[in-house]
Scaffold this motif. Sequence first.
Motif, PDB file in Angstrom:
ATOM      1  N   LEU A 111       0.858  -1.180   0.000  1.00  0.00           N
ATOM      2  CA  LEU A 111       0.000   0.000   0.000  1.00  0.00           C
ATOM      3  C   LEU A 111       0.893   1.229   0.000  1.00  0.00           C
ATOM      4  N   ASP A 112       0.503   2.229  -0.749  1.00  0.00           N
ATOM      5  CA  ASP A 112       1.231   3.488  -0.683  1.00  0.00           C
ATOM      6  C   ASP A 112       0.949   4.188   0.641  1.00  0.00           C
ATOM      7  N   VAL A 113      -0.302   4.094   1.108  1.00  0.00           N
ATOM      8  CA  VAL A 113      -0.694   4.764   2.355  1.00  0.00           C
ATOM      9  C   VAL A 113      -1.661   3.868   3.125  1.00  0.00           C
ATOM     10  N   LEU A 114      -1.435   3.757   4.425  1.00  0.00           N
ATOM     11  CA  LEU A 114      -2.367   3.084   5.330  1.00  0.00           C
ATOM     12  C   LEU A 114      -2.827   4.093   6.370  1.00  0.00           C
ATOM     13  N   LEU A 115      -4.148   4.209   6.546  1.00  0.00           N
ATOM     14  CA  LEU A 115      -4.713   5.091   7.570  1.00  0.00           C
ATOM     15  C   LEU A 115      -5.397   4.262   8.652  1.00  0.00           C
ATOM     16  N   LEU A 116      -5.286   4.706   9.889  1.00  0.00           N
ATOM     17  CA  LEU A 116      -6.062   4.131  10.986  1.00  0.00           C
ATOM     18  C   LEU A 116      -7.421   4.825  10.970  1.00  0.00           C
ATOM     19  N   HIS A 117      -8.496   4.053  10.867  1.00  0.00           N
ATOM     20  CA  HIS A 117      -9.781   4.577  10.410  1.00  0.00           C
ATOM     21  C   HIS A 117     -10.535   5.444  11.426  1.00  0.00           C
ATOM     22  N   ARG A 118     -10.775   4.944  12.606  1.00  0.00           N
ATOM     23  CA  ARG A 118     -11.498   5.700  13.644  1.00  0.00           C
ATOM     24  C   ARG A 118     -10.753   5.546  14.957  1.00  0.00           C
ATOM     25  N   PRO A 119     -10.655   6.582  15.779  1.00  0.00           N
ATOM     26  CA  PRO A 119      -9.882   6.499  17.021  1.00  0.00           C
ATOM     27  C   PRO A 119     -10.345   5.350  17.921  1.00  0.00           C
ATOM     28  N   ASP A 120      -9.387   4.583  18.398  1.00  0.00           N
ATOM     29  CA  ASP A 120      -9.635   3.484  19.328  1.00  0.00           C
ATOM     30  C   ASP A 120      -9.221   3.948  20.718  1.00  0.00           C
ATOM     31  N   THR A 121     -10.189   4.126  21.616  1.00  0.00           N
ATOM     32  CA  THR A 121      -9.863   4.637  22.950  1.00  0.00           C
ATOM     33  C   THR A 121      -9.009   3.662  23.744  1.00  0.00           C
ATOM     34  N   LEU A 122      -8.980   2.400  23.332  1.00  0.00           N
ATOM     35  CA  LEU A 122      -8.136   1.401  23.993  1.00  0.00           C
ATOM     36  C   LEU A 122      -6.786   1.250  23.300  1.00  0.00           C
ATOM     37  N   VAL A 123      -6.447   2.208  22.472  1.00  0.00           N
ATOM     38  CA  VAL A 123      -5.196   2.130  21.732  1.00  0.00           C
ATOM     39  C   VAL A 123      -3.994   2.068  22.668  1.00  0.00           C
ATOM     40  N   GLU A 124      -3.070   1.199  22.337  1.00  0.00           N
ATOM     41  CA  GLU A 124      -1.764   1.149  22.992  1.00  0.00           C
ATOM     42  C   GLU A 124      -0.761   1.570  21.928  1.00  0.00           C
ATOM     43  N   PRO A 125      -0.339   2.815  21.942  1.00  0.00           N
ATOM     44  CA  PRO A 125       0.480   3.339  20.851  1.00  0.00           C
ATOM     45  C   PRO A 125       1.772   2.568  20.615  1.00  0.00           C
ATOM     46  N   GLU A 126       2.279   1.925  21.669  1.00  0.00           N
ATOM     47  CA  GLU A 126       3.475   1.099  21.482  1.00  0.00           C
ATOM     48  C   GLU A 126       3.203  -0.044  20.502  1.00  0.00           C
ATOM     49  N   GLU A 127       1.976  -0.603  20.550  1.00  0.00           N
ATOM     50  CA  GLU A 127       1.611  -1.684  19.633  1.00  0.00           C
ATOM     51  C   GLU A 127       1.471  -1.165  18.204  1.00  0.00           C
ATOM     52  N   VAL A 128       0.891   0.021  18.075  1.00  0.00           N
ATOM     53  CA  VAL A 128       0.774   0.626  16.747  1.00  0.00           C
ATOM     54  C   VAL A 128       2.164   0.838  16.159  1.00  0.00           C
ATOM     55  N   ALA A 129       3.092   1.326  16.998  1.00  0.00           N
ATOM     56  CA  ALA A 129       4.455   1.559  16.536  1.00  0.00           C
ATOM     57  C   ALA A 129       5.105   0.264  16.069  1.00  0.00           C
ATOM     58  N   GLU A 130       4.902  -0.805  16.799  1.00  0.00           N
ATOM     59  CA  GLU A 130       5.464  -2.099  16.408  1.00  0.00           C
ATOM     60  C   GLU A 130       4.879  -2.557  15.072  1.00  0.00           C
ATOM     61  N   ALA A 131       3.576  -2.404  14.920  1.00  0.00           N
ATOM     62  CA  ALA A 131       2.913  -2.820  13.678  1.00  0.00           C
ATOM     63  C   ALA A 131       3.427  -2.003  12.502  1.00  0.00           C
ATOM     64  N   PHE A 132       3.535  -0.685  12.684  1.00  0.00           N
ATOM     65  CA  PHE A 132       4.015   0.181  11.596  1.00  0.00           C
ATOM     66  C   PHE A 132       5.447  -0.173  11.205  1.00  0.00           C
ATOM     67  N   ASP A 133       6.294  -0.470  12.195  1.00  0.00           N
ATOM     68  CA  ASP A 133       7.678  -0.847  11.893  1.00  0.00           C
ATOM     69  C   ASP A 133       7.731  -2.125  11.059  1.00  0.00           C
ATOM     70  N   ILE A 134       6.931  -3.092  11.443  1.00  0.00           N
ATOM     71  CA  ILE A 134       6.902  -4.362  10.711  1.00  0.00           C
ATOM     72  C   ILE A 134       6.408  -4.148   9.288  1.00  0.00           C
ATOM     73  N   LEU A 135       5.364  -3.350   9.145  1.00  0.00           N
ATOM     74  CA  LEU A 135       4.786  -3.104   7.820  1.00  0.00           C
ATOM     75  C   LEU A 135       5.754  -2.333   6.929  1.00  0.00           C
ATOM     76  N   GLU A 136       6.455  -1.371   7.513  1.00  0.00           N
ATOM     77  CA  GLU A 136       7.413  -0.596   6.726  1.00  0.00           C
ATOM     78  C   GLU A 136       8.620  -1.446   6.334  1.00  0.00           C
ATOM     79  N   GLN A 137       9.165  -2.186   7.301  1.00  0.00           N
ATOM     80  CA  GLN A 137      10.356  -2.982   7.045  1.00  0.00           C
ATOM     81  C   GLN A 137      10.103  -4.120   6.057  1.00  0.00           C
ATOM     82  N   SER A 138       8.867  -4.622   6.049  1.00  0.00           N
ATOM     83  CA  SER A 138       8.509  -5.707   5.118  1.00  0.00           C
ATOM     84  C   SER A 138       8.148  -5.175   3.739  1.00  0.00           C
ATOM     85  N   GLY A 139       8.020  -3.854   3.627  1.00  0.00           N
ATOM     86  CA  GLY A 139       7.653  -3.253   2.356  1.00  0.00           C
ATOM     87  C   GLY A 139       6.171  -3.297   2.052  1.00  0.00           C
ATOM     88  N   LYS A 140       5.370  -3.664   3.020  1.00  0.00           N
ATOM     89  CA  LYS A 140       3.929  -3.774   2.784  1.00  0.00           C
ATOM     90  C   LYS A 140       3.217  -2.425   2.810  1.00  0.00           C
TER      91      LYS A 140
END
Length: 305
Positions: A111-140
């Motif tokens: 994907l050229d761009v991935l957006l997080l769709h609606r705010p999740d009040t239970l968000v753990e930003p550390e998990e989002v950061a881990e997911a983004f790193d994996i997605l970027e490093q894998s080229g996805k």
Amino acid sequence: MRTMKLGSSNLEVPVVAVGCMRINSLEPVEAETFVQTALEQGANFFDHADIYGGGKCEEIFADAIHMNDDIREKIILQSKCGIRPGMFDFSKNHILDSVDQILKRLRTEYLDVLLLHRPDTLVEPEEVAEAFDILEQSGKVRHFGVSNQNPMQIQLLQKFVKQPLVANQLQLSITNTTMMDSGMNVNMENEAAVNRDGSILDFCRLNDITIQPWSPFQYGFFEGVFLGSDKFPELNAKIDEIAEKYNVSSTTIAIAWLLRHPAGMQPVVGTMNLERLKDCCRAADVTLSRPEWYEIYRAAGNVLP
């Protein structure tokens, strides 16, 4: 079509994005004609979400555009994740799984761009950061952003996420202007002065985040379109007057009004009508004057202090 940089990235995108939420309303041959018409207009930025049509819209799009490596190099794909039945979910596992499913449906490796769709009040930003790193490093995923988020929510994510958030998709139209109203009614005792979103317009400008207005023809929350509506006679009269001056349609003027704002917005148009799509794209060549912009703003019922 005229292009722009998306947020702080070097990604060059057309100033009008094509929303594919309703592509499942088209027959296969109609969907094929639709995407080809968009490409002919220079509108090669296609906006998706994993919930559109329960994922079916992404599959229909891939079929309609006859996705292959050659085609993929000519288009820009954005999709969104984070909404599940009865809940929002920004967990690492859900983000990663959602992207895998999106890529499978779109028949692409990234994907050229991935957006997080609606705010999740239970968000753990550390998990989002881990997911983004994996997605970027894998080229996805190459670029990341959010949708429907206020400044503090973005800052919370950005504290942990190392990738710049390049876009924020927000509801905005001539008749839905709360993000503009409060900034023009500072220190006033009226409804327009209520800051409902933490000054998200100014925040995005300060932080080089492109605002992508969604539902640019809607009033309220999907209550209907204002163009041609008897609920907005003064607004339609003014838009028609200016449209005649520029020899374009009222649709073109409604999008040109958003493009005139110096924030450098990228409206997401969701029409499946070929002529309206062309009219939306023509807005890239129309620059309203400052008086015309304000005339339209006031005709929508807004009162300047």
